[in-house]
Scaffold this motif. Structure first.
Motif, PDB file in Angstrom:
ATOM      1  N   ALA A 116     -52.110 -35.256 -23.093  1.00 37.08           N
ATOM      2  CA  ALA A 116     -52.813 -35.908 -24.108  1.00 37.08           C
ATOM      3  C   ALA A 116     -54.430 -35.736 -23.879  1.00 37.08           C
ATOM      4  O   ALA A 116     -54.750 -35.625 -22.985  1.00 37.08           O
ATOM      5  CB  ALA A 116     -52.653 -37.498 -24.328  1.00 37.08           C
ATOM      6  N   SER A 117     -55.157 -35.637 -24.884  1.00 36.51           N
ATOM      7  CA  SER A 117     -56.482 -35.230 -24.700  1.00 36.51           C
ATOM      8  C   SER A 117     -57.258 -35.913 -26.025  1.00 36.51           C
ATOM      9  O   SER A 117     -56.664 -35.904 -27.342  1.00 36.51           O
ATOM     10  CB  SER A 117     -56.920 -33.790 -24.663  1.00 36.51           C
ATOM     11  N   PRO A 118     -58.542 -36.274 -25.796  1.00 38.09           N
ATOM     12  CA  PRO A 118     -59.374 -36.743 -26.825  1.00 38.09           C
ATOM     13  C   PRO A 118     -59.356 -36.028 -28.211  1.00 38.09           C
ATOM     14  O   PRO A 118     -59.763 -34.829 -27.804  1.00 38.09           O
ATOM     15  CB  PRO A 118     -60.582 -37.416 -26.294  1.00 38.09           C
ATOM     16  N   VAL A 126     -54.335 -35.751 -29.153  1.00 37.66           N
ATOM     17  CA  VAL A 126     -54.204 -34.398 -29.473  1.00 37.66           C
ATOM     18  C   VAL A 126     -53.237 -33.723 -28.416  1.00 37.66           C
ATOM     19  O   VAL A 126     -53.537 -33.953 -27.251  1.00 37.66           O
ATOM     20  CB  VAL A 126     -55.198 -33.419 -29.551  1.00 37.66           C
ATOM     21  N   ASP A 127     -52.136 -33.028 -28.554  1.00 34.81           N
ATOM     22  CA  ASP A 127     -51.267 -32.473 -27.679  1.00 34.81           C
ATOM     23  C   ASP A 127     -51.641 -30.920 -27.781  1.00 34.81           C
ATOM     24  O   ASP A 127     -50.947 -30.345 -28.763  1.00 34.81           O
ATOM     25  CB  ASP A 127     -49.875 -32.747 -27.839  1.00 34.81           C
ATOM     26  N   ASP A 128     -52.665 -30.193 -27.057  1.00 30.32           N
ATOM     27  CA  ASP A 128     -53.174 -29.019 -27.239  1.00 30.32           C
ATOM     28  C   ASP A 128     -52.251 -28.056 -27.124  1.00 30.32           C
ATOM     29  O   ASP A 128     -52.326 -26.963 -27.957  1.00 30.32           O
ATOM     30  CB  ASP A 128     -54.376 -28.729 -26.330  1.00 30.32           C
ATOM     31  N   LEU A 129     -51.243 -28.093 -26.079  1.00 26.13           N
ATOM     32  CA  LEU A 129     -50.375 -27.155 -25.918  1.00 26.13           C
ATOM     33  C   LEU A 129     -49.478 -26.906 -26.999  1.00 26.13           C
ATOM     34  O   LEU A 129     -49.038 -25.753 -27.571  1.00 26.13           O
ATOM     35  CB  LEU A 129     -49.575 -27.212 -24.681  1.00 26.13           C
ATOM     36  N   GLY A 143     -52.258 -42.126 -23.936  1.00 24.57           N
ATOM     37  CA  GLY A 143     -51.501 -42.255 -22.877  1.00 24.57           C
ATOM     38  C   GLY A 143     -51.954 -41.473 -21.546  1.00 24.57           C
ATOM     39  O   GLY A 143     -51.587 -41.552 -20.435  1.00 24.57           O
ATOM     40  N   ASP A 144     -53.111 -40.890 -21.821  1.00 27.38           N
ATOM     41  CA  ASP A 144     -53.528 -39.981 -20.394  1.00 27.38           C
ATOM     42  C   ASP A 144     -54.185 -40.887 -19.647  1.00 27.38           C
ATOM     43  O   ASP A 144     -54.922 -41.985 -20.082  1.00 27.38           O
ATOM     44  CB  ASP A 144     -54.743 -39.091 -21.245  1.00 27.38           C
ATOM     45  N   ASP A 149     -45.697 -39.851 -16.821  1.00 22.81           N
ATOM     46  CA  ASP A 149     -45.565 -38.431 -16.817  1.00 22.81           C
ATOM     47  C   ASP A 149     -45.509 -38.137 -18.528  1.00 22.81           C
ATOM     48  O   ASP A 149     -44.571 -38.238 -19.114  1.00 22.81           O
ATOM     49  CB  ASP A 149     -44.429 -37.923 -16.269  1.00 22.81           C
ATOM     50  N   ASP A 150     -46.453 -37.047 -18.771  1.00 22.73           N
ATOM     51  CA  ASP A 150     -46.371 -36.131 -20.087  1.00 22.73           C
ATOM     52  C   ASP A 150     -46.457 -37.493 -21.356  1.00 22.73           C
ATOM     53  O   ASP A 150     -46.326 -37.220 -22.477  1.00 22.73           O
ATOM     54  CB  ASP A 150     -45.125 -35.620 -20.385  1.00 22.73           C
TER      55      ASP A 150
END
Length: 312
Positions: A116-118, A126-129, A143-144, A149-150
């Motif tokens: 997760a990223s802002p 955002v889940d960039d991948l 959740g970061d 995990d993940d």
């Protein structure tokens, strides 16, 4: 030695006319065509794909996967089953093995699930991948950094002492993973194969072989069916599980094609405690309905294109 560039899409050193996903540590197998040509001087280059270490690969129902020796750390999630919902137990094993990429260079296979990223929007993660954004409902947070995990989302009420074996538990968690290493692409088959593992991971045994809820004593399939997620056709299965200690909870496995890269299937797992202290089970529906493709005009404002979740 300079630090590695942050995760993102960069010009592929092996195929300069395409872009390739750099996860911050290694190249993945996700490639895409750029929307428009980008001058080389404006596009930073991560280190060469040669000789990079391998971290973690998430795989469902691995068929004929061969891991050769190398040196780095990772975890392979093997999700088995015959398509009837009786998926196998989750297994995490240390792996290594830089392998030859399609272009013949020595580079790792896909390495880790997206984190997760802002997003710049306090109401979105955002889940960039996988190219998707999750809404953050009331009572939840990014959740970061949660040590899960993940995890893309966790409940914001913190952790509590587990009712069974010693340990710390959480009332709600959402994780997002990329399905790799499998020829199976059917969201229905993948979701049905995963749900038992999702339940066991959440309420049966933890990674230290403890039973934080004294194990699962039973389950009921409360909902399943097709669902549109970020404009893609997906499938979900939801169980209500009972446990030896505590109120039990709800688990859901949701699978749909990624909106970016190789369009590999995305697995999203939900686990929420039942009982007065747990979040409303309706939060699962709210999150699913709010998932959007990154770049969608409405990503930053929330709201989604998921269909209503009713029994199949």
């Amino acid at each position: 030695m300079s630090s590695s560039p942050p995760p993102g899409w960069y010009r592929d050193p092996s195929y300069p006319l395409t872009e390739r996903w750099w996860d911050g540590t290694a190249w993945t197998d996700h490639r895409r065509q750029p929307d428009q040509p980008v001058p080389p001087v404006l596009q930073p280059q991560p280190p060469s794909a040669k000789g990079l270490g391998r971290t973690k690969v998430v795989a469902l129902a691995v068929v004929g996967a061969v891991l050769v020796a190398g040196a780095v750390t990772g975890g392979v999630l093997l999700l088995g089953g015959d398509g009837g919902g009786d998926g196998g137990q989750e297994t995490r094993t240390a792996t290594s093995s830089p392998t030859s990429d399609a272009d013949g260079s020595d580079s790792p296979s896909p390495t880790k699930s997206a984190t997760a990223s802002p997003s710049g929007d306090p109401n979105t993660v955002v889940d960039d991948l996988n190219g998707i954004a999750f809404p953050i409902p009331d009572g939840w947070e990014n959740g970061d950094g949660s040590a899960e995990d993940d995890a893309v989302l966790v409940t914001d009420d913190g952790i509590y002492d587990c009712p069974g074996d010693n340990g710390l538990c959480r009332t709600g968690t959402v994780v997002s993973r990329t399905v790799t290493g499998s020829s199976e692409t059917s969201p229905k088959v993948l979701a049905e194969n995963d749900i038992e593992d999702a339940a066991n991971d959440a309420y049966d045994r933890d990674e230290l072989d403890r039973r934080p809820y004294n194990g699962i004593t039973g389950h009921e399939v409360v909902a399943s069916g097709s669902v549109a997620v970020a404009g893609r056709a997906g499938y979900y299965v939801r169980w209500r599980v009972t446990t030896g200690a505590g109120p039990g909870g709800y688990v859901q496995s949701l699978v749909f094609p990624s909106s970016s890269g190789s369009e590999a299937p995305v697995l999203v797992r939900f686990a929420v405690d039942a009982g007065d202290d747990g979040p409303p089970v309706g939060d699962i529906d709210e999150i699913v309905e709010g998932i959007r493709a990154v770049g969608d005009a409405d990503t930053e404002t929330g709201g989604g294109v998921g269909s209503s979740l009713g029994p199949s």
